[in-house]
Design an enzyme around this catalytic site. Sequence first.
Site, mmCIF file in Angstrom:
data_model
loop_
_atom_site.group_PDB
_atom_site.id
_atom_site.type_symbol
_atom_site.label_atom_id
_atom_site.label_comp_id
_atom_site.label_asym_id
_atom_site.label_seq_id
_atom_site.Cartn_x
_atom_site.Cartn_y
_atom_site.Cartn_z
ATOM 1 N N GLY A 1 0.809 -1.202 0.200
ATOM 2 C CA GLY A 1 0.091 0.091 -0.273
ATOM 3 C C GLY A 1 1.005 1.145 0.130
ATOM 4 O O GLY A 1 2.088 1.018 0.353
ATOM 5 N N CYS B 1 5.408 -6.063 1.518
ATOM 6 C CA CYS B 1 5.641 -4.680 1.353
ATOM 7 C C CYS B 1 5.083 -3.780 2.640
ATOM 8 O O CYS B 1 5.217 -4.074 3.805
ATOM 9 C CB CYS B 1 5.326 -3.995 0.286
ATOM 10 S SG CYS B 1 6.338 -2.428 -0.098
ATOM 11 N N TYR B 2 3.940 -3.044 2.477
ATOM 12 C CA TYR B 2 3.255 -2.489 3.559
ATOM 13 C C TYR B 2 2.727 -3.373 4.324
ATOM 14 O O TYR B 2 2.828 -3.415 5.627
ATOM 15 C CB TYR B 2 2.059 -1.416 2.885
ATOM 16 C CG TYR B 2 1.291 -0.916 4.037
ATOM 17 C CD1 TYR B 2 1.993 0.277 4.763
ATOM 18 C CD2 TYR B 2 0.123 -1.370 4.460
ATOM 19 C CE1 TYR B 2 1.117 0.891 5.763
ATOM 20 C CE2 TYR B 2 -0.679 -0.673 5.410
ATOM 21 C CZ TYR B 2 0.084 0.423 6.130
ATOM 22 O OH TYR B 2 -0.850 0.952 7.242
ATOM 23 N N HIS C 1 8.324 -7.482 -3.744
ATOM 24 C CA HIS C 1 6.944 -8.012 -4.235
ATOM 25 C C HIS C 1 7.162 -9.189 -5.093
ATOM 26 O O HIS C 1 7.627 -9.357 -6.094
ATOM 27 C CB HIS C 1 6.686 -6.892 -5.400
ATOM 28 C CG HIS C 1 5.984 -5.669 -4.878
ATOM 29 N ND1 HIS C 1 4.836 -5.396 -4.361
ATOM 30 C CD2 HIS C 1 6.815 -4.563 -4.138
ATOM 31 C CE1 HIS C 1 4.517 -4.161 -3.700
ATOM 32 N NE2 HIS C 1 5.540 -3.862 -3.575
ATOM 33 N N GLU D 1 4.853 -10.982 -6.262
ATOM 34 C CA GLU D 1 3.783 -11.035 -7.435
ATOM 35 C C GLU D 1 4.298 -10.630 -8.827
ATOM 36 O O GLU D 1 3.794 -10.934 -9.796
ATOM 37 C CB GLU D 1 2.554 -10.443 -6.971
ATOM 38 C CG GLU D 1 2.614 -8.858 -6.973
ATOM 39 C CD GLU D 1 3.097 -8.379 -5.675
ATOM 40 O OE1 GLU D 1 3.935 -8.879 -4.707
ATOM 41 O OE2 GLU D 1 3.024 -6.982 -5.408
ATOM 42 N N ASP E 1 -15.756 -11.935 -22.882
ATOM 43 C CA ASP E 1 -16.554 -12.301 -21.623
ATOM 44 C C ASP E 1 -18.004 -12.791 -22.057
ATOM 45 O O ASP E 1 -18.460 -13.700 -21.588
ATOM 46 C CB ASP E 1 -16.783 -10.950 -21.086
ATOM 47 C CG ASP E 1 -15.412 -10.540 -20.603
ATOM 48 O OD1 ASP E 1 -14.226 -11.275 -20.639
ATOM 49 O OD2 ASP E 1 -14.984 -9.490 -20.067
ATOM 50 N N LYS F 1 -9.595 -12.196 -15.985
ATOM 51 C CA LYS F 1 -9.694 -12.203 -17.652
ATOM 52 C C LYS F 1 -8.931 -13.566 -18.058
ATOM 53 O O LYS F 1 -9.506 -14.289 -18.769
ATOM 54 C CB LYS F 1 -9.131 -10.986 -18.143
ATOM 55 C CG LYS F 1 -9.549 -10.850 -19.926
ATOM 56 C CD LYS F 1 -10.683 -10.240 -19.886
ATOM 57 C CE LYS F 1 -10.976 -10.061 -21.256
ATOM 58 N NZ LYS F 1 -12.137 -9.459 -21.551
#
Length: 511
Positions: A55, A82-83, A169, A171, A227, A367
Amino acid sequence: MQHQRVLVLDFGGQYNQLIARRVRDLGVYCDLKSCDMTVEAIRAYDPIGIIFTGGPNSVYDPAAPQIDGEILALGIPVLGICYGCQLIAHTLGGRVERAAQSEYGKREFSFVKASPLSEGIPAASVCWMSHTDHVTEVPQGFAVLASTESCPVTVYGSAERRIYGVQFHPEVVHSEYGNKLLENFLYQVCGAKGDWTMKNFVAEQVAALKEKLGGKRVLCAMSGGVDSAVAAALVHRAAGDNLTCVFVDHGLLRKGESEEVMTVFKEGLGMNLVRADAGERFLTKLEGVSEPEQKRKIIGAEFIKVFEAEAKKIGAVDFLVQGTIYPDVIESGKDKSAVIKSHHNVGGLPSVVDFKEIVEPLRDLFKDEVRRVGTELGLPESVVQRQPFPGPGLAIRIMGEVTREKLATLREADFIFREEIAKAGLNREIWQYFAVITNSKTVGVQGDFRTYENVIALRAVTSVDAMTADWARIPFDVLERISTRITNEVPHANRIVYDITSKPPATIEWE
Ligand code: XMP
């Protein structure tokens, strides 16, 4: 069947959706929820693990989001990123300080102590940092597990409490073993079984939809986009002939697209699919209109009118299918930002259909999961991997007034561009690529004759979410082939330019 679930608590970091996608990709279902979720709600959710995202705040900001310390006493494994990592330390009595210098970018880090998180990860590897504050003292009972030269507590944790913090991070792709670290957290710490697969999803959804829709009438608006196509195919498995799909062909689709929708869904899947062939009607409405917002509004309103007329013919239905996906669900909880362009999508349809309930079979999916479900359902690559395409279609890729002639020129030029990009094997790495017909004519020479024809612009961008984008570095020889082919094969085009603007300051589409 209830899947194992991980809770990703959102502290406002820019990579929060990415974390959730990574967890899902690792075969574990997760939800991204606001960081103010109460302890009772968390208990009721019953996650196998909790991840605190990064964050923008410092834990010392008066307005910084905090957590109820009780969350860390639930006995549920926690990973703070992180945060989130700083917040755990701060909450449990460790120390967080402002680093002498902010750290952004790649750093080498080394594990100093083995833990379930480090399994299968080399002692030293590269991670992606983006922070100012960092943990300088771990809480009592916790151990430092990894460090970089300038960040002494890069990873810390307690195997006993099953609580860990990582300053970097994991990710993002730049963290070499980031995905492995997440996998270790899920499988070694939380005891994940990996029960989230698209095969399971399809089987469960079809069973659930059969029960819900059983014998009742269902209506779906298909746009040709991924979609709505996947939602329709999924519902079709469960509802069969009770599902009617309406495809409003506004005549502004790309070359071959309208035919493809009919071939794949009507002939291939045997769906009850009605095409409303409204091209002429849209073109007439657009005559003399060149202002982008006006074009968008006309198309949006007309689309609803055409759909309404079709829906009236079908009469009352029990269910209306919508292709809402998870990012729409997450975004709708947030404040709306300034209107840059009025987007056209099928959100306005419920008001014109006589129905009892909305079904949104994809509302839990990202997605890339929607695409995998499409493949699972047997839809072809061309449908499943289709690039994003704006609702108003080619009308906003024709600068100025939309005319039949410009539409024909654009379709052909765009088709050649797409064909050459696919031939060059670039179609998967470029987010969107398309041709635009500008409102300029220039002088050229073709076969010893002077020409005065349209300038075609090529637009190709890389992006992860269309919020920001960079122009794609297409190799010159590929651009050369495209330019030669368009000027040779397409009537009324004598000059090709390549758009080298990022977003911002430009947008992806030209209008
Ligand atoms: P811009 O041009 O705003 O586009 O950078 C961002 C993304 O949105 C797509 N786009 C639309 N999608 N209805 C849609 O469903 C629309 O009216 C619309 N306009 C733009 C665009 O193609 C890009 O992916």
